[in-house]
Write a protein that holds these residues in place. Structure first.
Motif, PDB file in Angstrom:
ATOM      1  N   VAL A 187       0.861  -1.196   0.000  1.00 54.83           N
ATOM      2  CA  VAL A 187       0.000   0.000   0.000  1.00 54.83           C
ATOM      3  C   VAL A 187       0.892   1.238   0.000  1.00 54.83           C
ATOM      4  N   GLN A 188       0.378   2.313  -0.559  1.00 52.17           N
ATOM      5  CA  GLN A 188       1.076   3.609  -0.559  1.00 52.17           C
ATOM      6  C   GLN A 188       1.617   3.902   0.852  1.00 52.17           C
ATOM      7  N   GLU A 189       2.867   4.362   0.946  1.00 50.57           N
ATOM      8  CA  GLU A 189       3.568   4.396   2.243  1.00 50.57           C
ATOM      9  C   GLU A 189       2.811   5.141   3.347  1.00 50.57           C
ATOM     10  N   ARG A 190       2.297   6.336   3.033  1.00 51.46           N
ATOM     11  CA  ARG A 190       1.605   7.109   4.075  1.00 51.46           C
ATOM     12  C   ARG A 190       0.320   6.415   4.524  1.00 51.46           C
ATOM     13  N   VAL A 191      -0.333   5.746   3.597  1.00 54.71           N
ATOM     14  CA  VAL A 191      -1.542   4.991   3.944  1.00 54.71           C
ATOM     15  C   VAL A 191      -1.164   3.787   4.801  1.00 54.71           C
ATOM     16  N   LEU A 192      -0.092   3.105   4.413  1.00 54.21           N
ATOM     17  CA  LEU A 192       0.384   1.950   5.171  1.00 54.21           C
ATOM     18  C   LEU A 192       0.701   2.352   6.616  1.00 54.21           C
ATOM     19  N   LEU A 193       1.431   3.454   6.783  1.00 54.32           N
ATOM     20  CA  LEU A 193       1.795   3.906   8.136  1.00 54.32           C
ATOM     21  C   LEU A 193       0.550   4.246   8.953  1.00 54.32           C
ATOM     22  N   TYR A 194      -0.443   4.856   8.285  1.00 59.56           N
ATOM     23  CA  TYR A 194      -1.706   5.189   8.962  1.00 59.56           C
ATOM     24  C   TYR A 194      -2.422   3.908   9.401  1.00 59.56           C
ATOM     25  N   PHE A 195      -2.455   2.904   8.521  1.00 59.39           N
ATOM     26  CA  PHE A 195      -3.107   1.634   8.838  1.00 59.39           C
ATOM     27  C   PHE A 195      -2.358   0.893   9.946  1.00 59.39           C
ATOM     28  N   ILE A 196      -1.033   0.890   9.864  1.00 56.50           N
ATOM     29  CA  ILE A 196      -0.201   0.202  10.881  1.00 56.50           C
ATOM     30  C   ILE A 196      -0.474   0.799  12.264  1.00 56.50           C
ATOM     31  N   GLU A 197      -0.566   2.143  12.280  1.00 55.85           N
ATOM     32  CA  GLU A 197      -0.830   2.831  13.552  1.00 55.85           C
ATOM     33  C   GLU A 197      -2.212   2.447  14.088  1.00 55.85           C
ATOM     34  N   LYS A 198      -3.206   2.409  13.190  1.00 56.54           N
ATOM     35  CA  LYS A 198      -4.568   2.057  13.621  1.00 56.54           C
ATOM     36  C   LYS A 198      -4.640   0.600  14.107  1.00 56.54           C
TER      37      LYS A 198
END
Length: 424
Positions: free
Chosen positions: A306-317
């Protein structure tokens, strides 16, 4: 000043109507309140002009969710293939792109516009630019157009092609609805379609994902009970106000209608970033990738997913530490992550206003229009074409197809009516 046919509005449908009427030998005038003809065409398809779509009729109609079936009669006379043949006969070479979209080979909308302007000249169609129509008066023998400066134009037939209320800087400000009402027509409720969707979610307000585009995802609007309303698969773009991109634009009309129908202030939408995989398959792929490089951080390993910023957002959630390696990875949290990637749910609360929409939903009731003529059932020698009618499609060449087709039918029948009057 007298004409056989007067067309009001110089957009795609008005241009085609005027050219067709002129081609059939009647004295035709095209009135446009702006300083240029074809302004909406010139900006369509990102300035490349998506002139039509090559899908077969049945699929074409399915991509015109706003009363597309009404167009079967029109398409039997002048359809998407007629449009392609027409432009190629004018030496505008076309090419097919993804999802059946047809563009000029040179990617220049101005080529299409200029060819249509040439055709106006070739068929001796008179044009009046920078000319506002104050009123349209109807009579048994002839109709009259009253211009803002007081000038009166007599005509046998009138074609109203002034568009809806979307993209007002191209001249579509909804003035045609009043002229239609004056003739006795009903205007169905107007609403924005093909318009960005708005959201007050914190991640939108804080611009966490602003400017990121997710490619080939499935986005679904959900009823308040969680059941799906409609799913579209294409690209989604996160903005500072909500979501845009072709899949979101296509979904927008369903959001507008559902908010009203269910009398709620917001609805959930769900984005599936991997529509071709189920959750278990995605989970297996995430675990496999991490296991194969057990000493690397998951934020690095999962980048291709997934697009990096989206991935980081999902990982955090999903409450995963982005620096975690396979050795310390909790499978339960990866299960949550896979679920999130497949079901990214958030609330939306509406859309941008109709003036910001690409297309107007609603318009002149089709019950009052003869489908194979675009003629009014209420007023003799009055025709409508294009977006003023209660017809709307998705982006991708469908609205322009409807505009060219209805414009051709209106121009043809207005001209034939005049010719019949002369011979009687």
């Amino acid at each position: 000043m007298k004409y056989d046919v007067v067309v009001i509005g110089g957009g795609p449908s008005g241009l085609m109507a005027a050219i067709t009427a002129g081609r059939h030998g009647v004295n035709t005038l095209l009135i446009e309140k702006g300083k240029k003809l074809g302004r909406k065409l010139a900006i369509s398809g990102g300035g490349r002009c998506n002139v039509t779509n090559v899908l077969p009729d049945k699929e074409l109609i399915e991509h015109i969710p706003g009363n597309g079936k009404f167009l079967y009669s029109a398409f039997s006379i002048f359809n998407n293939y007629s449009i392609i043949d027409y432009f190629e006969s004018l030496d505008v070479k076309l090419k097919e792109e993804d999802k059946g979209r047809m563009f000029p080979v040179n990617d220049k909308a101005i080529t299409v516009v200029n060819k249509l302007l040439e055709q106006l000249d070739n068929h001796q169609v008179d044009t009046m630019l920078n000319t506002k129509v104050k009123a349209v008066n109807y009579d048994d023998v002839s109709h009259s157009i009253i211009l803002e400066d007081g000038e009166k134009i007599e005509t046998q037939s009138v074609i109203i092609a002034v568009g809806g209320k979307s993209v007002p800087h191209t001249g579509s400000e909804g003035q045609g609805y009043a002229w239609a009402k004056k003739a006795g027509h009903t205007i169905t409720e107007l609403y924005p379609t093909e318009v960005p969707i708005t959201s007050k979610e914190p991640f939108i307000q804080q611009k966490i994902l602003q400017g990121i585009s997710l490619r080939d995802v499935a986005i679904t609007a959900l009823k308040p009970n969680g059941k799906p309303i409609k799913t579209h698969r294409w690209d989604v773009l996160f903005t500072h106000e909500g979501i845009s991109g072709p899949a979101a634009l296509r979904l927008s009309q369903y959001v507008v209608k559902a908010l009203k129908k269910h009398k709620v202030d917001q609805l959930k939408v769900s984005v599936d970033c991997f529509p071709d995989l189920n959750e278990q398959q995605l989970l297996d792929q995430l675990m496999k990738a991490s296991k194969e490089a057990p000493n690397k951080s998951v934020k690095h390993i999962w980048k291709p997913f997934v697009q990096e910023r989206v991935l980081l957002y999902f990982i955090e959630k999903a409450e995963i530490d982005p620096s975690t390696t396979y050795h310390h990875l909790e499978k339960k949290k990866v299960i949550n992550l896979a679920h999130l990637i497949k079901n990214f749910e958030f609330y939306v609360n509406g859309t941008l206003p109709i003036e910001k929409a690409f297309i107007t939903g609603g318009g002149i009731s089709l019950k009052e229009i003869v489908p194979n003529q675009m003629a009014s059932k209420i007023m003799d020698r009055l025709y409508f074409c294009g977006e003023i009618l209660d017809i709307h499609g998705y982006t991708g060449g469908f609205n322009i197809t409807a505009a060219f087709s209805t414009g051709y039918i209106a121009g043809l029948n207005a001209a034939q009516q005049v010719t019949a009057n002369y011979t009687n």
